[in-house]
Design a protein around this motif. Sequence first.
Motif, mmCIF file in Angstrom:
data_model
loop_
_atom_site.group_PDB
_atom_site.id
_atom_site.type_symbol
_atom_site.label_atom_id
_atom_site.label_comp_id
_atom_site.label_asym_id
_atom_site.label_seq_id
_atom_site.Cartn_x
_atom_site.Cartn_y
_atom_site.Cartn_z
ATOM 1 N N THR A 116 -0.291 -2.415 -9.919
ATOM 2 C CA THR A 116 -0.254 -0.961 -9.752
ATOM 3 C C THR A 116 -0.229 -0.273 -11.106
ATOM 4 O OG1 THR A 116 0.884 -1.155 -7.632
ATOM 5 C CG2 THR A 116 1.049 0.966 -8.768
ATOM 6 N N ASN A 117 0.557 -0.803 -12.032
ATOM 7 C CA ASN A 117 0.595 -0.223 -13.383
ATOM 8 C C ASN A 117 -0.774 -0.277 -14.047
ATOM 9 O OD1 ASN A 117 3.259 0.706 -13.704
ATOM 10 N ND2 ASN A 117 4.005 -1.357 -14.119
ATOM 11 N N ARG A 118 -1.518 -1.343 -13.815
ATOM 12 C CA ARG A 118 -2.855 -1.432 -14.399
ATOM 13 C C ARG A 118 -3.765 -0.342 -13.831
ATOM 14 N NH1 ARG A 118 -1.872 -7.088 -14.043
ATOM 15 N NH2 ARG A 118 -2.985 -7.209 -12.053
ATOM 16 N N PRO A 133 6.777 1.808 -3.649
ATOM 17 C CA PRO A 133 5.801 1.153 -4.540
ATOM 18 C C PRO A 133 4.640 0.525 -3.760
ATOM 19 C CG PRO A 133 8.027 0.644 -5.250
ATOM 20 C CD PRO A 133 8.153 1.311 -3.907
ATOM 21 N N GLU A 134 4.919 -0.016 -2.585
ATOM 22 C CA GLU A 134 3.850 -0.580 -1.759
ATOM 23 C C GLU A 134 2.939 0.523 -1.225
ATOM 24 O OE1 GLU A 134 6.187 -4.502 0.002
ATOM 25 O OE2 GLU A 134 6.496 -2.554 0.965
ATOM 26 N N PHE A 135 3.524 1.678 -0.924
ATOM 27 C CA PHE A 135 2.720 2.801 -0.448
ATOM 28 C C PHE A 135 1.788 3.296 -1.551
ATOM 29 C CE2 PHE A 135 2.061 7.345 0.564
ATOM 30 C CZ PHE A 135 1.508 7.206 1.832
ATOM 31 N N VAL A 136 2.297 3.380 -2.771
ATOM 32 C CA VAL A 136 1.454 3.786 -3.897
ATOM 33 C C VAL A 136 0.297 2.800 -4.071
ATOM 34 C CG1 VAL A 136 1.377 4.069 -6.414
ATOM 35 C CG2 VAL A 136 3.265 5.059 -5.101
ATOM 36 N N ALA A 137 0.586 1.512 -3.961
ATOM 37 C CA ALA A 137 -0.471 0.498 -4.058
ATOM 38 C C ALA A 137 -1.503 0.693 -2.951
ATOM 39 C CB ALA A 137 0.133 -0.901 -3.989
ATOM 40 N N THR A 138 -1.044 1.055 -1.765
ATOM 41 C CA THR A 138 -1.950 1.305 -0.642
ATOM 42 C C THR A 138 -2.860 2.486 -0.943
ATOM 43 O OG1 THR A 138 -0.200 0.577 0.873
ATOM 44 C CG2 THR A 138 -2.084 1.701 1.843
ATOM 45 N N ILE A 190 1.523 10.426 -8.407
ATOM 46 C CA ILE A 190 2.706 9.759 -7.856
ATOM 47 C C ILE A 190 3.531 10.742 -7.029
ATOM 48 C CG2 ILE A 190 4.880 8.604 -8.435
ATOM 49 C CD1 ILE A 190 3.432 7.511 -10.951
ATOM 50 N N SER A 191 3.635 11.973 -7.495
ATOM 51 C CA SER A 191 4.398 12.988 -6.771
ATOM 52 C C SER A 191 3.742 13.329 -5.436
ATOM 53 C CB SER A 191 4.542 14.257 -7.621
ATOM 54 O OG SER A 191 5.252 13.983 -8.811
ATOM 55 N N PHE A 192 2.410 13.430 -5.420
ATOM 56 C CA PHE A 192 1.703 13.655 -4.155
ATOM 57 C C PHE A 192 1.962 12.501 -3.192
ATOM 58 C CE2 PHE A 192 -1.271 16.613 -6.414
ATOM 59 C CZ PHE A 192 -1.075 17.700 -5.587
ATOM 60 N N ALA A 193 1.868 11.278 -3.713
ATOM 61 C CA ALA A 193 2.110 10.110 -2.870
ATOM 62 C C ALA A 193 3.529 10.132 -2.317
ATOM 63 C CB ALA A 193 1.858 8.828 -3.665
ATOM 64 N N TRP A 194 4.468 10.526 -3.158
ATOM 65 C CA TRP A 194 5.862 10.598 -2.697
ATOM 66 C C TRP A 194 6.014 11.622 -1.576
ATOM 67 C CZ3 TRP A 194 10.164 8.177 -2.188
ATOM 68 C CH2 TRP A 194 11.296 8.883 -1.773
ATOM 69 N N ASN A 252 0.170 -5.279 6.957
ATOM 70 C CA ASN A 252 0.613 -6.594 6.477
ATOM 71 C C ASN A 252 0.107 -6.886 5.066
ATOM 72 O OD1 ASN A 252 1.970 -7.080 8.861
ATOM 73 N ND2 ASN A 252 0.318 -8.289 9.770
ATOM 74 N N LYS A 253 -1.112 -6.420 4.774
ATOM 75 C CA LYS A 253 -1.684 -6.657 3.445
ATOM 76 C C LYS A 253 -0.844 -6.021 2.356
ATOM 77 C CE LYS A 253 -5.805 -5.747 0.636
ATOM 78 N NZ LYS A 253 -7.184 -5.184 0.638
ATOM 79 N N PHE A 254 -0.325 -4.819 2.622
ATOM 80 C CA PHE A 254 0.415 -4.096 1.587
ATOM 81 C C PHE A 254 1.930 -4.270 1.687
ATOM 82 C CE2 PHE A 254 -3.710 -1.991 1.632
ATOM 83 C CZ PHE A 254 -4.018 -2.064 0.281
ATOM 84 N N ASP A 255 2.381 -4.913 2.746
ATOM 85 C CA ASP A 255 3.804 -5.264 2.861
ATOM 86 C C ASP A 255 4.026 -6.556 2.082
ATOM 87 O OD1 ASP A 255 6.444 -5.659 3.604
ATOM 88 O OD2 ASP A 255 5.935 -6.435 5.606
#
Length: 216
Positions: free
Chosen positions: A114-116, A200-205, A142-146, A187-190
């Motif tokens: 995610t950092n990359r 953090p998983e939601f941001v990755a999604t 990140i704020s929008f995602a939150w 399941n993929k992002f969990d």
Amino acid sequence: MADQQQADPRVEQIKALFLPHDPQQTGAIPATAFQQVLGQSGFNISDAKLLRNLQSLVDVQGTGNIDFGGFLWLHGLLGAIAASFNPKAQNGAIPVGAVPQTLGELNYKFPDATNRSLSVMADPTHSGWVGFEAFVKVIAFISFAWNRFAAADQAQKGSLTFEAFKTELPWLGIAAASDDQARSIFNKFDTDHSNSIEFPEFVATVLAMKFPELAN
């Protein structure tokens, strides 16, 4: 007896900046004054898209007005960003490799992948450097995602159940997913197999589904 409570100078400064644009003292300024007041408060943001995004963060309902509390929150956020960003900056930019550390100092802690992706978001031309506005764009994302995550987490558990996660799929671009398709994505992002999606998983999604070009 002296007043034991002293006014916060930052609050008083912003109140003074609000007053000329809020003659009726409603506690809000029109969106047309947003950039000017932001600049007067110490943050000259020139990127028009970033300005719109920051405005929408503090005018979630799209009223066309920025209330004092929302502006104060945003000013505090930008101040915290600057306090972490500026000591690392050279000629107004930080090395792209410092993006994860700077995010971490602001309590945004994500897995390496995610950092990359966030680093590519900040430096899409791969120049090796990230300016202040480019870094603020990442924080705005990140704020929008939150905000999406918090709205979906109606139980306020700090994580999304499968049912809560499924409600976000149309926003993520999947309008008519079957339960099996939704479960496969879930399941993929969990990644910690907790049967829930943490932030953090939601941001990755969101990055994977709305910004696949950032994957590397």
